[in-house]
Design a protein around this motif. Structure first.
Motif, PDB file in Angstrom:
ATOM      1  N   LEU A 136      52.136  58.139  46.654  1.00  0.00           N
ATOM      2  CA  LEU A 136      52.198  56.751  46.181  1.00  0.00           C
ATOM      3  C   LEU A 136      51.340  56.517  44.952  1.00  0.00           C
ATOM      4  O   LEU A 136      51.765  55.840  44.021  1.00  0.00           O
ATOM      5  N   THR A 195      55.677  53.127  41.982  1.00  0.00           N
ATOM      6  CA  THR A 195      54.885  52.057  42.584  1.00  0.00           C
ATOM      7  C   THR A 195      54.743  50.889  41.621  1.00  0.00           C
ATOM      8  O   THR A 195      54.859  49.719  42.009  1.00  0.00           O
ATOM      9  N   MET A 214      58.509  51.856  49.894  1.00  0.00           N
ATOM     10  CA  MET A 214      59.061  51.169  48.725  1.00  0.00           C
ATOM     11  C   MET A 214      60.161  50.191  49.151  1.00  0.00           C
ATOM     12  O   MET A 214      60.244  49.072  48.658  1.00  0.00           O
ATOM     13  N   SER A 254      53.413  57.362  40.921  1.00  0.00           N
ATOM     14  CA  SER A 254      52.702  56.105  40.660  1.00  0.00           C
ATOM     15  C   SER A 254      53.525  55.164  39.782  1.00  0.00           C
ATOM     16  O   SER A 254      53.396  53.946  39.900  1.00  0.00           O
TER      17      SER A 254
END
Lengths: 129, 240
Positions: free
Chosen positions: B60, B68, A84, B65
């Motif tokens: 992920l 993300t 991320m 999610s």
């Protein structure tokens, strides 16, 4: 009283050195693109630190394979966070470079000192008027 | 004098940072809280149910999610802000000269770029069983597009992939992600549960769910590669 002796962990030393190098570039260099590169180096240090706190010697990568039921994995959450973080770095770099290009188009320089002088002069002119 | 002060200050910061950091967890201390990995029951269920072997990928696209999705929104915001900043010089396409007109570079690029494309596709398509993922595959795809631009000139990229098309591709991918995330939401499940009802049969529903996940990863890869390609446009803007 017990004397605290921190153990030597080379990953931590490496990450601290990377952060310091990035900080030095951000503080000491006047080129705006070099400042963005410095921010990127600092972030690399942070990523190395995040990966290092989740890893221990002998642990396997967090992927299930046949016959790996009882093995110990490294912590996958820091790895997820680093994925991320890399994307946030990408966004920041894109936006920063866009700003630098815009500044260059307007002022014909990307030197932070010259830009500061220009802004000071602009403020003085405004006050005089 | 100023330089010595800066160096001393940096050494001081470095010492403090290292001292603080080394307190967090000691090397090879297996009882330290950061080394013990407690998988949640949700993640364990998902791994056994969906067959995703790569735990980072499972986090992920299943467990985190929504995070993300937020990261994708950040990427989208950065590209939109860049396009609004540099609207004038991106739209006026001016022919730029090659940075390096080198035959060796062109020949090597011709060999390497197709392999890069293929390998990036492999990385994001097989990310459920092997190391990799949508973000990594997208980074590789974008890097190969930039290599193409450096070897053969920016005109090729500007002809094949204009900046407006790039913005359209990113927007369509984002809409697709939110739409197929909300399929489960509309049918009474959680957002991003990749749920599909068993209208045609159990096996067919499983296959559709599998490809919904693949579509999610594919869209992530497309968005990331387009954001990296936009970097090329930004630096081209200096020339114009």
């Amino acid at each position: 009283m017990k004397i605290l002796t921190p153990p030597i962990n080379f990953y931590y030393i490496g990450s601290v050195i990377l952060i310091i190098i990035g900080f030095y570039i951000v503080v000491e260099r006047h080129n705006l693109i070099k400042k963005i590169i410095g921010i990127n180096i600092m972030e690399t240090g942070v990523f190395l630190f995040l990966i290092a706190i989740g890893a221990a010697q002998g642990n396997r990568a967090p992927i299930y394979t046949s016959g790996s039921g009882t093995d110990i994995f490294v912590n996958p959450f820091p790895q997820f966070m680093v994925t991320m973080g890399i994307m946030i770095t990408l966004g920041i770099t894109t936006f920063g470079l866009g700003l630098v290009v815009k500044i260059f188009k307007h002022h014909k320089t990307i030197d932070a000192r010259r830009l500061r002088n220009m802004m000071c002069k602009h403020d003085d002119d405004n006050e005089a008027n | 004098m100023r330089k010595y002060f800066t160096l001393l200050f940096l050494i001081f910061i470095g010492t403090v940072l290292y001292y603080t950091v080394s307190k967090i967890s000691e090397e090879d201390d297996m009882n330290s809280s950061t080394y013990i990995f407690h998988t949640s029951s949700y993640l364990n269920d998902r791994v056994s149910e969906t067959g995703i072997k790569n735990l980072v990928e499972a986090i992920l696209i299943e467990y985190r999610s929504l995070d993300t999705l937020v990261i994708i929104i950040i990427l989208l915001t950065s590209v939109i802000s860049v396009s609004s900043l540099l609207r004038s010089n991106i739209e006026n396409v001016v022919k730029t000269e090659l940075l390096l007109d080198n035959t060796v570079l062109k020949t090597i690029a011709l060999f390497i770029i197709p392999l890069c494309f293929l390998f990036s596709f492999y990385i994001f398509y097989r990310s459920d069983l092997y190391p990799g993922g949508g973000f990594q595959g997208g980074l590789m795809l974008g890097a190969s597009i930039i290599t193409l631009g450096f070897a053969f000139g920016g005109d090729i990229i500007e002809k094949k992939l204009p900046f407006t098309t790039l913005i359209y591709i990113i927007s369509v991918s984002f809409i697709l992600i939110t739409l197929h995330g909300s399929i489960g939401f509309i049918l009474g499940r959680n957002f991003f549960s990749y749920y599909f009802p068993e209208i045609f049969g159990k096996l067919e529903a499983d296959i559709i769910r599998y490809y919904l996940r693949k579509l999610f990863v594919f869209n992530i890869a497309v968005i990331v590669s387009m954001v990296i390609s936009s970097l090329f446009y930004i630096m081209e803007g200096v020339e114009k």
